[in-house]
Design a protein around this motif. Structure first.
Motif, short mmCIF file in Angstrom:
data_model
loop_
_atom_site.label_atom_id
_atom_site.label_comp_id
_atom_site.label_asym_id
_atom_site.label_seq_id
_atom_site.Cartn_x
_atom_site.Cartn_y
_atom_site.Cartn_z
N ASP A 278 0.84 -1.21 -0.01
CA ASP A 278 -0.10 -0.02 0.01
C ASP A 278 0.99 1.23 0.02
OD1 ASP A 278 0.73 0.30 2.92
OD2 ASP A 278 -0.73 -1.32 3.21
N PHE A 279 0.38 2.27 -0.68
CA PHE A 279 1.11 3.50 -0.81
C PHE A 279 0.57 4.63 -0.31
CE2 PHE A 279 1.78 0.59 -4.47
CZ PHE A 279 3.35 0.24 -4.23
N ASP A 280 0.48 4.91 0.79
CA ASP A 280 -0.43 5.72 1.53
C ASP A 280 0.26 7.16 1.79
OD1 ASP A 280 1.04 4.75 3.65
OD2 ASP A 280 -0.77 4.12 4.81
N ASP A 281 1.68 7.41 1.61
CA ASP A 281 2.38 8.59 1.74
C ASP A 281 3.15 8.82 0.59
OD1 ASP A 281 5.17 7.46 2.67
OD2 ASP A 281 3.81 6.13 3.69
N ALA A 302 -2.78 9.79 2.14
CA ALA A 302 -3.84 9.34 1.61
C ALA A 302 -5.11 9.70 2.31
CB ALA A 302 -4.08 7.83 1.27
N ASP A 303 -6.35 10.38 1.94
CA ASP A 303 -7.66 10.78 2.72
C ASP A 303 -8.46 9.50 2.74
OD1 ASP A 303 -9.39 12.20 4.03
OD2 ASP A 303 -9.57 13.82 2.38
N VAL A 304 -8.30 8.49 3.49
CA VAL A 304 -8.92 7.51 3.80
C VAL A 304 -10.38 8.06 4.29
CG1 VAL A 304 -9.11 5.24 5.05
CG2 VAL A 304 -6.95 6.12 4.15
N ILE A 339 -10.34 0.18 -1.45
CA ILE A 339 -9.58 1.44 -1.05
C ILE A 339 -8.53 1.20 -0.99
CG2 ILE A 339 -9.81 2.64 1.32
CD1 ILE A 339 -12.98 1.87 1.51
N SER A 340 -7.84 0.18 -0.08
CA SER A 340 -6.43 -0.07 0.12
C SER A 340 -5.39 0.04 -0.83
CB SER A 340 -6.07 -1.12 1.22
OG SER A 340 -6.36 -2.16 0.57
N THR A 341 -5.83 -0.58 -1.96
CA THR A 341 -4.92 -0.64 -3.15
C THR A 341 -5.45 0.03 -4.36
OG1 THR A 341 -5.76 -2.88 -4.08
CG2 THR A 341 -4.18 -2.93 -2.35
N ASP A 342 -6.29 0.70 -4.31
CA ASP A 342 -6.97 1.57 -5.46
C ASP A 342 -7.32 3.02 -5.17
OD1 ASP A 342 -7.94 2.55 -7.81
OD2 ASP A 342 -9.60 1.17 -7.90
N LEU A 346 -1.59 5.80 -3.56
CA LEU A 346 -1.03 6.82 -4.13
C LEU A 346 -0.02 6.37 -5.45
CD1 LEU A 346 -0.14 9.42 -1.11
CD2 LEU A 346 -2.41 9.17 -2.44
N LYS A 347 -0.82 6.09 -6.43
CA LYS A 347 -0.31 5.40 -7.47
C LYS A 347 0.21 6.70 -8.34
CE LYS A 347 -3.33 1.55 -7.71
NZ LYS A 347 -4.34 0.93 -8.40
N PRO A 348 1.36 6.48 -9.41
CA PRO A 348 1.85 7.43 -10.18
C PRO A 348 0.68 8.06 -11.34
CG PRO A 348 3.45 5.79 -9.93
CD PRO A 348 2.10 5.22 -9.49
N ASN A 349 0.67 9.30 -11.54
CA ASN A 349 -0.04 9.87 -12.50
C ASN A 349 -1.62 9.53 -12.42
OD1 ASN A 349 2.55 10.53 -13.93
ND2 ASN A 349 2.49 8.37 -14.54
#
Length: 731
Positions: A278-281, A302-304, A339-342, A346-349
């Protein structure tokens, strides 16, 4: 018949008065032993049935109010007349056990006889039976407060048509006789989960019913399934949660952009491990207009809270889980993958909603000021720690590949150089632990093991996250509203004394008097960093520390040497972070003094002190159970890997010393195995608790923490997850 001094008062209140509460308590306090109701009736001269019933009602009311204790053998005792403690039962394979309390330094002994009234994992009330000499004090069972209701995992057998299960966890020292199963044709040797029919009663057979057949052949997936059930970790989503998640759009609603600061033009980067899930920061920094004034650092999280509103089925499920659980081959997420992986990854672009912590830093990297606000970002790149580290160190291929980002990546490097000199927590204690990483094969078994080396990129992101957590703590602290602080209490005095005695044996000193500060521990580690005893001292120092917990009472973070600390940076995987985001949003809206309709107020929330306290205690428990479940699976994987190494001669270092032997960490695999004291047949060895070593009575041979040894792998017990070693002596 004895006279109650409060008899007149009772006679005014009741038509048929019985002894007063005060008099009953007085009689119990002066009694030398526990007293049954029948003996109390004799003492008070109560003969008629109506008075006996009235006395029973009064005793029950006194029990409810904590004035008396009703024991398992149907007797009463005054709390003041005994040294009463509450604790958790820790069973032992040989039938006896221990009582672990929050207040006592040592566990209390529970004899095999006492263990007939409780089982491993029970929360009980007991009184302390003092002993003299070197033996530890023992506990006498009084009352079961909270039974251990977990499913017990074990193997199924049939002997002369009698069906039973032997628990895998040897701390459950009994067979479970099966009176009901989900089907009749269960294969002998199958691994099953069992629910006890009722809590074991003294001298009765333990009975249960099989609720699930997990499998027969052990593997990594089965080890995970066992860990999930053993530690009661939820792994499935309810229909209500699935329905709520389905209704969440994958597209960001334009309404959600309202009143958010647009930071999409800033080159934010995510920096994580290669296998991060997961990329939350994401982070971005730049020098101030006047470079001499320092830096501005943005940490975007990420604004969960925008997707998980309070008291919804999704929120309740996230609270129940408390944290994501990470296994070597699988993650049990706190939030569904959508939610957690989509949406919150914070995926690129990809445009993502975030809560921003913008910080002004001095040229020494000190936190000057900060502000929080809702924002929207677009990550410009997903990097690994190793990639960033290599770019910083001149890797030609990577510098060419990411040429357009070089200026911003170099800015990160400049800020890290400042952090290296002047860390946010200059007086904090930093441990350099060996962290093994596993490479799994196609069957999800360990193929190889290597050491995960922390580089400057790891340390940079860690410093950024600590800064954001500190800024968030300072922000919420101003308002005095209930929040969850991340507390790390200072070590207990007994632990400090033991640590000092150990250090004195080695010729080192811990400064700071009776109550040393974090800086004294930090300076000690710095002073011995180039000594051969470094790892040994770090290990003992770490064991002397308390465990960090979540609580609304701000007690500071001793390890980081901070007066207040919160968790802000991982709302995807930690529920306390999600709580904090909601509170911060509430405070932001309150400061703006605007109507709810003008802001995304549905994702803000304020909690009562009682709610926060309850959530903090629960999240502290879920954090520990996640660690324990992960450890169970890793221990099985290690044993499975070492099973193929039986007979091998390996080099290692003593990592722990106990009364029953010492553990050796194998250098090649970073795996610990036990050299049992019974295998040391050249002498009689006794345990020196002060120096943490075994000493031969005649030869004076010693085995001490940190000693290098050559050992042979003797056996591996996959069920008990134990690796047995012996000392190897070349002929």
């Amino acid at each position: 018949m004895v006279v109650d001094p409060y008899q007149k008062r009772e006679a005014k209140r009741y038509k048929n008065p019985i002894p007063s509460r005060e008099y009953i308590s007085s009689c119990l306090r002066t009694s030398q032993d526990l007293i049954s109701q029948k003996n109390l009736e004799k003492k008070f001269g109560i003969n008629n049935q109506e008075s006996k019933k009235a006395l029973r009602r009064r005793l029950r009311a006194m029990e409810r109010d904590g004035q008396v204790i009703y024991t398992s053998n149907r007797c009463y005792v005054a709390p003041e007349s005994l040294k009463i403690v509450k604790g958790k039962v820790i069973g032992h394979r040989d039938g006896y056990g221990f009582l672990r309390t929050e207040t006592l330094k040592e566990d209390l002994w529970l004899s095999s006889e006492q263990m007939k009234s409780c089982i491993h994992g029970d929360i009980i009330l007991a009184h302390i039976v003092e002993t003299h000499g070197k033996r530890r004090s023992s506990a006498r069972f009084l009352k079961l407060l909270q039974p251990n209701n977990i499913l017990i995992i074990g193997r199924y057998y049939i002997d002369d048509k009698i069906k039973f299960v032997i628990p895998d966890d040897t701390r459950f020292n009994f067979k479970i006789f099966i009176f009901s199963a989900i089907k009749d044709d269960i294969s002998i040797g199958s691994i099953v989960s069992v629910k006890l029919k009722q809590h074991p009663i003294r001298n009765s057979r333990v009975q249960g019913f099989i609720v699930e057949i997990l499998g027969k052949e052990m593997g990594t997936n089965l080890a995970i399934e066992i860990a999930l059930r053993t530690h009661l970790i939820p792994s499935l989503w309810s229909k209500e949660v699935k329905k709520q998640v389905y209704e969440i759009s994958r597209k960001i609603n334009q309404y959600d952009f309202k009143n958010r600061t647009d930071l999409r033009h800033f080159p934010f980067f995510t920096i994580d491990d290669e296998d991060a899930r997961d990329f939350d920061d994401a982070v971005f920094c730049k020098r101030k207009a006047n470079p001499e004034e320092g830096w501005i650092l943005w940490v975007a999280i990420a604004d969960v809270s925008c997707y998980v509103q309070p008291n919804t089925p999704l929120d309740k499920a996230a609270l129940e889980r408390g944290t994501s659980v990470y296994f070597p081959s699988l993650v049990i997420p706190m939030l569904p993958e959508k939610i957690s992986t989509d949406l919150c990854s914070l995926k690129p672009n990809v445009e993502r909603l975030c809560l921003i912590c913008e910080m002004s830093l001095s040229k020494q990297g000190e936190l000057i000021s900060y502000k929080h606000y809702e924002g929207i970002i677009c990550s410009h790149g997903r990097f690994t720690y190793n990639e960033i580290f290599k770019i910083w160190n001149g890797d030609i291929f990577l510098r060419s590949k990411y040429k357009k980002f070089l200026k911003d990546i170099e800015n990160l490097s400049c800020l890290q150089n400042i952090f290296n000199k002047d860390n946010i927590s200059k007086k904090g204690i930093y441990f350099e632990n060996i962290e093994p990483k596993f490479v799994l094969d196609s069957n999800l078994r360990i193929k190889s093991i290597y050491q995960n080396i922390r580089n400057d990129a790891h340390k940079f992101i860690e410093s950024c996250m600590i800064l954001a957590n500190v800024a968030s703590a300072r922000f919420v602290e101003k308002y005095k509203y209930p929040v969850l602080f991340r507390n790390h209490d200072r070590p207990k005095k007994d632990n400090v004394v033991s640590l000092r005695l150990f250090l004195n044996e080695l010729g080192f000193t811990l400064l700071g008097g009776d109550s040393p500060e974090s800086v004294h521990y930090s300076n000690l580690l710095k002073n011995v960093s180039d000594r051969p005893e470094y790892e040994m001292i770090q290990t003992v120092l770490l064991r002397s520390m308390t465990q960090a917990v979540y609580s609304p009472d701000n007690r500071g973070h001793f390890g980081l040497s901070l007066s207040s600390y919160v968790h802000f940076t991982s709302p995807i995987r930690r529920y306390p972070d999600l709580i904090l985001h909601r509170v911060i949003k509430y405070l932001l809206f309150k400061d703006k003094n605007t109507s709810k309709s003008n802001y995304n107020f549905y994702s803000a929330h304020l909690y009562s002190t009682g709610e926060i306290k309850k959530i903090g205690a629960h999240c502290s428990i879920t954090e520990r159970r996640a660690d324990e479940a992960n450890r169970d699976v890793i221990d099985w994987l290690k044993c499975d890997f070492m099973y193929k190494k039986i007979g091998c001669i390996l080099n290692g270092v003593i990592s722990n010393v106990t009364t029953f032997g010492f553990f050796v960490r194998l250098n090649q695999f970073f795996i610990d195995g036990l050299v049992h004291i019974n295998s040391l047949n050249d002498d009689y060895y006794y345990f020196d608790s002060l120096g943490l070593k075994l000493i031969g009575k005649s030869t004076k041979n010693t085995y001490c923490l940190g000693d290098a040894l050559k050992v042979k792998v003797i056996s591996v017990n996959l069920n008990e997850k134990k690796i047995e070693l012996s000392l190897y002596k070349s002929s």
